[in-house]
Design an enzyme around this catalytic site. Structure first.
Site, short mmCIF file in Angstrom:
data_model
loop_
_atom_site.label_atom_id
_atom_site.label_comp_id
_atom_site.label_asym_id
_atom_site.label_seq_id
_atom_site.Cartn_x
_atom_site.Cartn_y
_atom_site.Cartn_z
N VAL A 36 1.45 8.87 -3.21
CA VAL A 36 2.68 9.62 -3.02
C VAL A 36 3.23 10.08 -4.37
CG1 VAL A 36 5.06 9.51 -2.16
CG2 VAL A 36 3.21 8.39 -0.90
N GLU A 59 -0.45 11.88 0.77
CA GLU A 59 -0.27 12.00 2.21
C GLU A 59 0.75 13.09 2.53
OE1 GLU A 59 2.04 8.99 4.01
OE2 GLU A 59 1.30 9.37 6.03
N GLN A 103 -5.32 14.48 2.96
CA GLN A 103 -4.89 13.33 3.76
C GLN A 103 -3.60 13.66 4.48
OE1 GLN A 103 -2.87 9.59 2.55
NE2 GLN A 103 -4.78 8.57 3.14
N CYS A 132 -0.55 3.16 5.32
CA CYS A 132 0.75 3.11 4.63
C CYS A 132 1.72 2.21 5.39
CB CYS A 132 1.33 4.50 4.51
SG CYS A 132 2.94 4.52 3.69
N LYS A 171 -8.27 6.01 6.40
CA LYS A 171 -8.00 4.96 5.42
C LYS A 171 -7.14 3.90 6.10
CE LYS A 171 -6.74 4.44 0.57
NZ LYS A 171 -5.66 3.45 0.63
N GLY A 232 -8.24 -2.44 -5.81
CA GLY A 232 -8.68 -3.31 -6.89
C GLY A 232 -7.96 -3.15 -8.21
N ALA A 258 -6.54 3.79 -7.29
CA ALA A 258 -5.17 4.29 -7.17
C ALA A 258 -4.41 4.08 -8.49
CB ALA A 258 -4.45 3.62 -6.00
N ARG A 259 -3.74 2.94 -8.64
CA ARG A 259 -2.82 2.75 -9.75
C ARG A 259 -3.50 2.79 -11.13
NH1 ARG A 259 -1.00 -2.49 -8.58
NH2 ARG A 259 -2.70 -2.49 -7.10
#
EC number: 1.3.1.91
Length: 509
Positions: A36, A59, A103, A132, A171, A232, A258-259
């Site tokens: 997001v 998303e 997505q 989510c 997902k 992960g 992701a992060r």
């Protein structure tokens, strides 16, 4: 062609599965996760530059997307999906066309299909968010709420697989028990999807909770379609080599980051992480070139800076209220000016070409005094604007009040204004993103033509201080905005501490 056990008679045909496996392979891939506010076009292109094979957009909710109109943006060389209020909800370009996955958040099969058909020719794949855990998603029956409704999951995915010619994926998060998780993913596989991404945490768990590599591995051992491991960043992935270690620990076909990618998108680079300053400058260049809304640019840069937000550069970024100010904070002021001038010139060229092609007579602007100027709020005191200065001057000279005529260009929805003072017309040759800004620019042209002070810092008239402030329009929902969240929220909270036990809105679902 994958051979799958346990197929039922109602499963999709081999022909349908071939049609939905076009162009995109999910084996042995490095993937930018959907995040997001982060997964907009500049970040996706940056991830591709640094070695990502596939990139997911953030998303996007079906109810918003279904209202959008597809617009070819010739100025930026992009395809934009524009909402009725002129917000750009999704922007993509040719470079990522074969590697971007769209997505969506959805709870309805028919709406999902309508959105997929709207975007399928501009993307490489379609993904349904089923992981989510945030209320804005789950309260509409979307995201992780779908995990408790396998019938709806099956209907949505089957409808998409049969209805479009792009690979369909989903997902998910894991369920409380391994048995229930495996039962669900086997049912999902039977819909004919091309791959499944698994965030190895339960719905109620957050980044500080350990990711369940063993559950992802059990899923990978059970299914014959590619399994994409996700989640992960907190425990496993700090550098490129860690991605492969995480893949082996989960026995997955591919890894979705992701992060760790949000903090430094060069995580995908085999040669190792690039210096953050270099990465941020490259990101800013993409943001300017693709007209990314400054609040979104600022937000993503704050996530990269993290603990450096209190540095001098971090403070400049935090205070920035425009793309120009962001660029100046990173030594890219000249790049910003050059790029925006090129974009303005391209807009003017396309506008002239459009007039010629449609046979519309060009507006007669003979006798109009013109200058290439823009209104920069930073150059003026808080309560002074050029329009106020011009109005005050007209009153002192006993002239009629200035009259502004503003038009919006259909090509890109930008504005231009002509102000008439004492029967003389004045106009800026540069188009602006709002009516108010265009009018301020026209007022500047008039004042400069007459050699009059325009209220800039150091030359303002004391008689104007008590007048009501007229703020320029900086509407984040205007024609070129892309940020779906409220800009006020982004400015107040430009950085979210991750991995500290605090819930993050940016988690890759």
């Amino acid at each position: 062609m994958l051979v799958r056990e346990g197929f039922q008679e109602e499963a999709v045909t081999e022909e349908e599965m071939i049609l939905n496996s076009l162009s995109l392979c999910y084996h042995n891939k490095l993937i930018l996760a959907p995040m997001v506010r982060v997964g907009t076009l500049p970040m996706r292109l940056l991830a591709l530059d640094y070695g990502a094979d596939i990139v997911y957009c953030e998303e996007l909710i079906d109810l918003k997307m279904i209202q959008c109109k597809r617009v070819v943006n010739e100025v930026l060389s992009t395809v934009d999906f524009v909402a009725p209020d002129d917000r750009v909800v999704f922007r993509t370009c040719e470079r990522e066309q074969n590697r971007v996955v769209f997505q969506m958040g959805t709870s309805d099969a028919e709406r999902a299909l309508a959105v997929a058909r709207l975007v399928e020719n501009d993307v490489a794949g379609i993904d349904v968010n089923m992981g989510c855990p945030k209320e804005y998603s789950t309260k509409g029956g979307m995201g992780a709420a779908l995990l408790s409704d396998p019938d709806k999951i099956e209907k949505i995915l089957s409808t998409l697989v049969k209805g479009i010619r792009r690979p369909v994926t989903c997902k998910i998060r894991i369920l409380p028990s391994l048995e229930d998780t495996l039962s669900l993913v086997k049912r999902i596989e039977r819909t004919g999807i091309a791959a499944i991404a698994v965030h190895g945490r339960k719905r109620e768990e957050r980044p500080q909770h350990p990711v369940s590599c063993e559950v992802i591995k059990a899923i990978a051992d059970t299914l014959s379609i590619p399994v994409i491991a996700n989640g992960g960043s907190h425990d496993h992935i700090q550098r490129y080599s860690d991605i492969e270690d995480f893949r082996q620990a989960t026995a997955a076909s591919s890894v979705m980051v992701a992060r760790a990618a949000m903090w430094n998108p060069s995580i995908f680079l085999k040669e190792g992480l690039r210096p953050l300053e270099e990465v941020m400058q490259k990101y800013i260049r993409y943001a300017v070139q693709y007209d990314n809304h400054y609040t979104n640019t600022k937000y993503c840069l704050c996530q990269m800076l993290r603990e450096q937000l209190e540095s001098p550069q971090g403070r400049l970024l935090h205070a920035a209220q425009s793309s120009r100010e962001i660029c100046e904070a990173f030594g890219l002021g000249a790049f910003y000016e050059e790029t925006t001038q090129e974009l303005d010139a391209q807009r003017a060229k396309l506008s002239a070409r459009t007039s010629e092609e449609t046979g519309e007579p060009a507006e007669d602007t003979s006798g109009v005094i013109k200058m290439a100027v823009k209104f920069d709020r930073r150059a003026y005191p808080a309560q002074i604007t050029p329009k106020m200065c011009l109005l005050e001057w007209c009153r002192r000279e006993k002239l009629a009040q200035p009259v502004y005529e503003t038009v919006q260009r259909p090509l890109d929805r930008l504005f231009s204004s002509i102000v008439t003072v004492a029967e003389q017309k004045y106009q800026s040759t540069l188009w602006d993103k709002s009516k108010k800004l265009a009018e301020q620019a026209a007022a500047i042209v008039c004042l400069r033509s007459q050699g009059l002070p325009e209220g800039r810092l150091g030359e303002e008239s004391p008689s104007l201080h008590k007048r009501k402030r007229e703020a320029p329009d900086q509407d984040p929902g205007g024609p070129r905005a892309q940020e779906l969240a409220q800009p006020g929220e982004l400015c107040k909270k430009p950085f979210v501490a991750l991995g500290s036990g605090e819930e993050s809105p940016l988690e890759g679902w």
